[in-house]
Structures are given as C-alpha cells and as structure tokens.
Write an enzyme that holds these catalytic residues in place. Structure first.
Site, PDB file in Angstrom:
ATOM      1  N   TYR A 144       2.547  12.986   0.883  1.00  0.00           N
ATOM      2  CA  TYR A 144       1.734  12.281   0.147  1.00  0.00           C
ATOM      3  C   TYR A 144       0.463  12.792   0.160  1.00  0.00           C
ATOM      4  O   TYR A 144      -0.245  13.391  -0.659  1.00  0.00           O
ATOM      5  CB  TYR A 144       1.741  11.055   0.694  1.00  0.00           C
ATOM      6  N   ASP A 145      -0.049  12.865   1.603  1.00  0.00           N
ATOM      7  CA  ASP A 145      -1.375  13.401   1.807  1.00  0.00           C
ATOM      8  C   ASP A 145      -1.684  14.998   1.320  1.00  0.00           C
ATOM      9  O   ASP A 145      -2.527  15.087   0.551  1.00  0.00           O
ATOM     10  CB  ASP A 145      -1.882  13.340   3.150  1.00  0.00           C
ATOM     11  N   GLU A 146      -0.885  15.976   1.765  1.00  0.00           N
ATOM     12  CA  GLU A 146      -1.052  17.232   1.338  1.00  0.00           C
ATOM     13  C   GLU A 146      -0.751  17.357  -0.140  1.00  0.00           C
ATOM     14  O   GLU A 146      -1.344  18.287  -0.519  1.00  0.00           O
ATOM     15  CB  GLU A 146      -0.150  17.869   2.443  1.00  0.00           C
ATOM     16  N   ASN A 173      -7.256   1.716  -0.810  1.00  0.00           N
ATOM     17  CA  ASN A 173      -6.285   0.531  -0.766  1.00  0.00           C
ATOM     18  C   ASN A 173      -6.665  -0.498  -2.016  1.00  0.00           C
ATOM     19  O   ASN A 173      -7.485  -1.138  -1.626  1.00  0.00           O
ATOM     20  CB  ASN A 173      -6.073  -0.232   0.644  1.00  0.00           C
ATOM     21  N   ASN A 189       3.640  -7.093   1.363  1.00  0.00           N
ATOM     22  CA  ASN A 189       4.287  -7.474   2.483  1.00  0.00           C
ATOM     23  C   ASN A 189       3.949  -8.974   2.913  1.00  0.00           C
ATOM     24  O   ASN A 189       4.766  -9.853   2.979  1.00  0.00           O
ATOM     25  CB  ASN A 189       4.537  -6.566   3.505  1.00  0.00           C
ATOM     26  N   GLY A 206      -2.436  -4.269  15.156  1.00  0.00           N
ATOM     27  CA  GLY A 206      -3.168  -5.156  14.039  1.00  0.00           C
ATOM     28  C   GLY A 206      -4.728  -4.682  14.210  1.00  0.00           C
ATOM     29  O   GLY A 206      -5.506  -5.402  13.150  1.00  0.00           O
ATOM     30  N   THR A 209      -7.839  -0.865  10.489  1.00  0.00           N
ATOM     31  CA  THR A 209      -8.356  -1.449   9.591  1.00  0.00           C
ATOM     32  C   THR A 209      -8.223  -0.863   8.099  1.00  0.00           C
ATOM     33  O   THR A 209      -7.943   0.368   8.177  1.00  0.00           O
ATOM     34  CB  THR A 209     -10.194  -1.397   9.659  1.00  0.00           C
ATOM     35  N   GLN A 275      -8.477   3.647  10.955  1.00  0.00           N
ATOM     36  CA  GLN A 275      -9.651   3.139  10.291  1.00  0.00           C
ATOM     37  C   GLN A 275      -9.876   3.549   8.964  1.00  0.00           C
ATOM     38  O   GLN A 275      -9.578   4.645   8.668  1.00  0.00           O
ATOM     39  CB  GLN A 275     -11.072   3.218  11.148  1.00  0.00           C
ATOM     40  N   ARG A 276     -10.386   2.718   7.988  1.00  0.00           N
ATOM     41  CA  ARG A 276     -10.750   3.216   6.627  1.00  0.00           C
ATOM     42  C   ARG A 276     -11.651   2.400   5.814  1.00  0.00           C
ATOM     43  O   ARG A 276     -11.402   1.232   5.895  1.00  0.00           O
ATOM     44  CB  ARG A 276      -9.319   3.300   5.779  1.00  0.00           C
TER      45      ARG A 276
HETATM   46  P1  NAD Z   1       2.939   2.546  -8.207  1.00  0.00           P
HETATM   47  O1  NAD Z   1       4.185   3.085  -7.295  1.00  0.00           O
HETATM   48  O2  NAD Z   1       3.106   1.142  -8.811  1.00  0.00           O
HETATM   49  O3  NAD Z   1       2.904   3.461  -9.526  1.00  0.00           O
HETATM   50  C1  NAD Z   1       3.272   4.730  -9.673  1.00  0.00           C
HETATM   51  C2  NAD Z   1       3.975   5.042 -10.845  1.00  0.00           C
HETATM   52  O4  NAD Z   1       4.293   6.555 -11.027  1.00  0.00           O
HETATM   53  C3  NAD Z   1       5.251   4.276 -10.792  1.00  0.00           C
HETATM   54  O5  NAD Z   1       5.418   3.759 -12.211  1.00  0.00           O
HETATM   55  C4  NAD Z   1       6.309   5.430 -10.778  1.00  0.00           C
HETATM   56  O6  NAD Z   1       7.533   5.116 -11.297  1.00  0.00           O
HETATM   57  C5  NAD Z   1       5.730   6.645 -11.222  1.00  0.00           C
HETATM   58  N1  NAD Z   1       6.479   7.799 -10.774  1.00  0.00           N
HETATM   59  C6  NAD Z   1       6.587   8.367  -9.587  1.00  0.00           C
HETATM   60  N2  NAD Z   1       6.984   9.411  -9.574  1.00  0.00           N
HETATM   61  C7  NAD Z   1       7.161   9.994 -10.934  1.00  0.00           C
HETATM   62  C8  NAD Z   1       7.433  11.177 -11.711  1.00  0.00           C
HETATM   63  N3  NAD Z   1       7.787  12.066 -10.945  1.00  0.00           N
HETATM   64  N4  NAD Z   1       7.320  11.049 -12.988  1.00  0.00           N
HETATM   65  C9  NAD Z   1       6.866  10.110 -13.706  1.00  0.00           C
HETATM   66  N5  NAD Z   1       6.432   8.964 -13.177  1.00  0.00           N
HETATM   67  C10 NAD Z   1       6.692   8.749 -11.867  1.00  0.00           C
HETATM   68  O7  NAD Z   1       1.733   2.946  -7.569  1.00  0.00           O
HETATM   69  P2  NAD Z   1       0.167   2.509  -7.688  1.00  0.00           P
HETATM   70  O8  NAD Z   1      -0.372   1.654  -6.753  1.00  0.00           O
HETATM   71  O9  NAD Z   1       0.055   1.973  -9.258  1.00  0.00           O
HETATM   72  O10 NAD Z   1      -0.611   4.019  -7.727  1.00  0.00           O
HETATM   73  C11 NAD Z   1      -0.806   4.596  -8.862  1.00  0.00           C
HETATM   74  C12 NAD Z   1      -1.667   5.892  -8.445  1.00  0.00           C
HETATM   75  O11 NAD Z   1      -2.723   5.732  -7.711  1.00  0.00           O
HETATM   76  C13 NAD Z   1      -0.554   6.841  -7.585  1.00  0.00           C
HETATM   77  O12 NAD Z   1      -0.919   8.211  -7.937  1.00  0.00           O
HETATM   78  C14 NAD Z   1      -1.260   6.611  -6.300  1.00  0.00           C
HETATM   79  O13 NAD Z   1      -1.004   7.778  -5.673  1.00  0.00           O
HETATM   80  C15 NAD Z   1      -2.714   6.401  -6.648  1.00  0.00           C
HETATM   81  N6  NAD Z   1      -3.372   5.474  -5.686  1.00  0.00           N
HETATM   82  C16 NAD Z   1      -2.995   4.297  -5.455  1.00  0.00           C
HETATM   83  C17 NAD Z   1      -3.721   3.424  -4.255  1.00  0.00           C
HETATM   84  C18 NAD Z   1      -3.390   1.891  -4.268  1.00  0.00           C
HETATM   85  O14 NAD Z   1      -3.843   1.397  -3.207  1.00  0.00           O
HETATM   86  N7  NAD Z   1      -2.840   1.400  -5.066  1.00  0.00           N
HETATM   87  C19 NAD Z   1      -4.551   4.022  -3.466  1.00  0.00           C
HETATM   88  C20 NAD Z   1      -4.603   5.528  -3.458  1.00  0.00           C
HETATM   89  C21 NAD Z   1      -4.306   6.006  -4.507  1.00  0.00           C
HETATM   90  N1  UDP Z   2       1.241  -2.663   7.644  1.00  0.00           N
HETATM   91  C1  UDP Z   2       1.455  -3.781   8.574  1.00  0.00           C
HETATM   92  N2  UDP Z   2       2.697  -4.656   8.139  1.00  0.00           N
HETATM   93  C2  UDP Z   2       3.493  -4.325   6.973  1.00  0.00           C
HETATM   94  C3  UDP Z   2       2.757  -3.407   6.262  1.00  0.00           C
HETATM   95  C4  UDP Z   2       1.857  -2.389   6.670  1.00  0.00           C
HETATM   96  O1  UDP Z   2       1.069  -4.073   9.694  1.00  0.00           O
HETATM   97  O2  UDP Z   2       4.320  -5.136   6.763  1.00  0.00           O
HETATM   98  C5  UDP Z   2      -0.037  -1.824   8.083  1.00  0.00           C
HETATM   99  C6  UDP Z   2       0.179  -0.441   8.361  1.00  0.00           C
HETATM  100  O3  UDP Z   2       0.656   0.025   9.176  1.00  0.00           O
HETATM  101  C7  UDP Z   2      -1.192   0.235   7.922  1.00  0.00           C
HETATM  102  C8  UDP Z   2      -1.977  -1.066   6.960  1.00  0.00           C
HETATM  103  O4  UDP Z   2      -0.974  -2.023   7.107  1.00  0.00           O
HETATM  104  O5  UDP Z   2      -1.934   0.147   9.107  1.00  0.00           O
HETATM  105  C9  UDP Z   2      -1.880  -0.571   5.568  1.00  0.00           C
HETATM  106  O6  UDP Z   2      -0.358  -0.155   5.060  1.00  0.00           O
HETATM  107  P1  UDP Z   2      -0.075   0.181   3.611  1.00  0.00           P
HETATM  108  O7  UDP Z   2       1.234   0.690   3.738  1.00  0.00           O
HETATM  109  O8  UDP Z   2      -0.554  -1.052   2.821  1.00  0.00           O
HETATM  110  O9  UDP Z   2      -1.238   1.399   3.222  1.00  0.00           O
HETATM  111  P2  UDP Z   2      -1.817   2.662   3.843  1.00  0.00           P
HETATM  112  O10 UDP Z   2      -3.142   2.479   3.829  1.00  0.00           O
HETATM  113  O11 UDP Z   2      -1.243   2.852   5.302  1.00  0.00           O
HETATM  114  O12 UDP Z   2      -1.081   3.615   3.075  1.00  0.00           O
END
Ligand code: NAD
Ligand code: UDP
Length: 311
Positions: A144-146, A173, A189, A206, A209, A275-276
């Site tokens: 995901y990150d890379e 988040n 969750n 826990g 952050t 932390q974030r």
């Molecule tokens: P989500 O999983 O609900 O939405 C992602 C959507 O992308 C889903 O509808 C999924 O079916 C679709 N998808 C996945 N792979 C696909 C593919 N190969 N082709 C077409 N569609 C595909 O997640 P979200 O929280 O709504 O996140 C939306 C975007 O925002 C993502 O790119 C995510 O990385 C980014 N983002 C979200 C958060 C957050 O906290 N919600 C944080 C950082 C980045």
């Molecule tokens: N986490 C937790 N319990 C859960 C799910 C997540 O303690 O049931 C923690 C997880 O280890 C992380 C933070 O909550 O430290 C945020 O997790 P999330 O998967 O929501 O997003 P992230 O910011 O890690 O991508």
C-alpha cells in the site's frame, strides 16, 4: 455542468464524493470493481440521470471524455490491502498509469487520493508535506505505502513531462457512515464490537496515536484542492490534527455507545505506525480549509449509522 470520473466511487469516500459532486450540479461517472466497495453505497444515486455506474478494474485501460478525474480506486484498510498485496501494488501503480494516460489524452484535471502512509512510521511529528517518510519497502504495509508513493511519483512526472494538470491529496485516517462493518479499520471495528457487546480489540498497548477526520470535512478539502489553480499541485495533507491514542478511542466508543464491552489486547501488527498527526498549515493557506467536526460529534453520527446496519 462538469463531467467527472470518480474511480473507487462505490467505496466509503468515493460514494460520498459522487453524491456531493452530483448535488453540486455535475455529471458523475462512478467506476469500481467492487473489491471493497458495494453497489448498495450508490444505489440511491441510480435514479439520477446525471449519474452513471460502471464495473471496471483500473489496472485495465479505460477511455471516456471527462473534465476531471478523482482517482480513489484502491483498498484502504490494512486487512483488505494485505489480502492480495500484488494486486494492491498493481491497483495503485497501473491504476495511476491508466488514469494519467487518460487525463493526458483528454486534457482532464486529475486528483490522486494519496495517504499519510507515504510517511510510514514517521520520525517527524506532526508530519509536514516536506517530510520524505520512513517506510519499510518490504514490510506487510509496503504494498500500500510503496504503491501510493510510486503513484505520487507518476503523478509528478506526468505533470513535469506531459503538463498533465495534477492534484495530490495526502489523506489522514478518515471515518464516517458507509464504512464497511467488516472493513477492519479501527473506528468501524470498535463501533461494531461495542454495538454487539463483543470485546474491543486494542492492538498492542493502545498507546499508538491517530488523528481522525470526519468524511465530510475530508471531502471539503478534496474538492477545494481540485478547484485550485493549475500552478498548485500539492501534495497537501488533509486530515484532522487532533491526535488521540487508540486506547482513548476505545474508551470514547464504549462511552458513546453505552456498551458493556471490555477492552482486550491483541498483538500489534508489524510496522504499525506509532504516531500520526497531520500538519495542515499548507491546507489552511492554499485551500482555506480546516476541519469542523471533532471526534465525538463525528463518532456519534457514525455510531447512528452503524446502529442501522449492525445486528
Ligand atoms: P474503500 O475501500 O471503501 O474504497 C476503495 C474503493 O476502490 C472500493 O470501492 C473498491 O472496490 C475500489 N477498488 C479497489 N481496487 C480497485 C480496482 N483495481 N479497480 C477499481 N476499483 C477498485 O476505501 P476509502 O476509505 O473510501 O478510500 C478511498 C481512497 O482514499 C483510497 O485510494 C485510499 O487509499 C484513500 N485513503 C483513504 C483513507 C481513509 O482513511 N479513509 C486514508 C488515506 C487514503
Ligand atoms: N487497531 C486496533 N484494533 C483494531 C483495528 C486497528 O487497535 O481492531 C489499531 C491499529 O493497530 C492501528 C490503529 O488502530 O494502530 C489504526 O488502524 P487502522 O487499520 O484503522 O488504520 P492505519 O492508520 O493503521 O492504516
């Protein structure tokens, strides 16, 4: 009336974005492969003649004439993006290549949903856009990150080399109604566990952050970014700078749901950031944006949503 493509439009954020853009008088095409998204998130939009829903995978090329592209397609929950890590990298990288190629051809403006995960387990706090991050390139979260980091690189180079009009938002988040109950992210969750009277699973001690942003605030920032002048590309952090430990979040959810659930400890996943917190100075100055909804208010609205779907 603008014609706008939203990839990942049937997901949590994408479906709310489609709705907002339609309400603002645009024509919206929603593209999704339904990996983590669902038709039910957008079914209420299908009666709108200016809304179109297409099943498509962004790792394959796609052709359409639009004015703007919001590229959100990518699973966002660690549980889901680690389920098929190769596919996750392909979605970010090939998805970016395909959507940037499209934007170049049709001269559309394109926004990339990037993430605070580009900072990895950050050693600078709070995180500013100038920080390069601290990411394990071969760890569990790397797909995901890379993938997202490579997508940023592609965006910047399509801009420099081909003058594509790009915008990069680094999302911290974000939570709210329409998160999938089995999504695996911490807010959903904890709320589902609390409503079902099950144990609340805190990973590690826990003390790690996160800073939680309500979806409507996030979308305000995202749309503002898309509407900035062509000279501003980002990346720009968008998130709520109010930071909480995961234990504090668990305690809040128990209190706000009135649940009798107990907190239990589970092992901390590898490379879990300690932390974030976003530094949002750039979003304030360039977008005139800051979040309005604090955690308790957003949690109450999100709990109300989950009460309607959790049995
Ligand atoms: P989500 O999983 O609900 O939405 C992602 C959507 O992308 C889903 O509808 C999924 O079916 C679709 N998808 C996945 N792979 C696909 C593919 N190969 N082709 C077409 N569609 C595909 O997640 P979200 O929280 O709504 O996140 C939306 C975007 O925002 C993502 O790119 C995510 O990385 C980014 N983002 C979200 C958060 C957050 O906290 N919600 C944080 C950082 C980045
Ligand atoms: N986490 C937790 N319990 C859960 C799910 C997540 O303690 O049931 C923690 C997880 O280890 C992380 C933070 O909550 O430290 C945020 O997790 P999330 O998967 O929501 O997003 P992230 O910011 O890690 O991508």
């Amino acid at each position: 009336m603008k014609k706008i493509l939203v990839t990942g439009g049937a997901g949590f954020l994408g479906s709310h974005l489609c709705e907002r853009l339609l309400n603002e008088g645009n024509e919206v095409v929603c593209l999704d492969n339904y990996f983590t998204g669902q038709k039910s998130n957008v079914v209420h939009l299908l009666d709108n003649p200016y809304f179109e829903l297409i099943r498509h995978d962004v790792t394959m090329p796609f052709f359409i004439e639009v004015d703007e592209i919001y590229n959100l397609a990518c699973p966002a929950s660690p549980v889901h993006y680690q389920y098929n890590p190769i596919k996750t990298v392909k979605t970010s990288v090939l998805g970016a290549v395909n959507m940037l190629g499209l934007a170049k051809r049709i001269k559309a403006k394109i926004l990339q949903a990037s993430t605070s995960e580009v900072y990895g387990d950050p050693q600078i706090h709070p995180q500013t856009e100038s920080y390069w991050g601290h990411v394990n390139p071969i760890g569990e979260r790397a797909c995901y990150d890379e993938g997202k980091r490579a997508a940023e690189t592609l965006f910047v180079n399509y801009h420099k080399q081909n003058n594509v009009r790009i915008k990069i938002i680094r999302i911290f988040n974000t939570y709210g109604p329409r998160m999938h109950p089995n999504d695996g992210r911490v807010v959903s969750n904890f709320i589902v566990q609390a409503l079902q009277g099950k144990d609340i699973t805190v990973y590690g001690d826990g003390s790690q952050t996160r800073s939680f942003c309500y979806y409507s605030d996030l979308l305000d920032g995202m749309i503002r970014l898309m509407n900035t002048g062509d000279d501003f590309t980002g990346p720009v952090n968008v998130g709520n700078p109010h930071e909480f430990t995961i234990l504090e979040l668990a305690e809040k959810v128990i209190r706000l749901t009135g649940s009798k659930s107990q907190i239990i400890r589970k092992p901390l996943p590898s490379d879990d950031p300690t932390q974030r917190q976003p530094d949002i100075s750039l979003a304030k100055s360039k977008l005139g944006w800051e979040p309005k909804i604090e955690l308790e208010e957003g949690l109450i609205k999100t709990i109300d949503f989950f009460r309607t779907i959790v049995k």
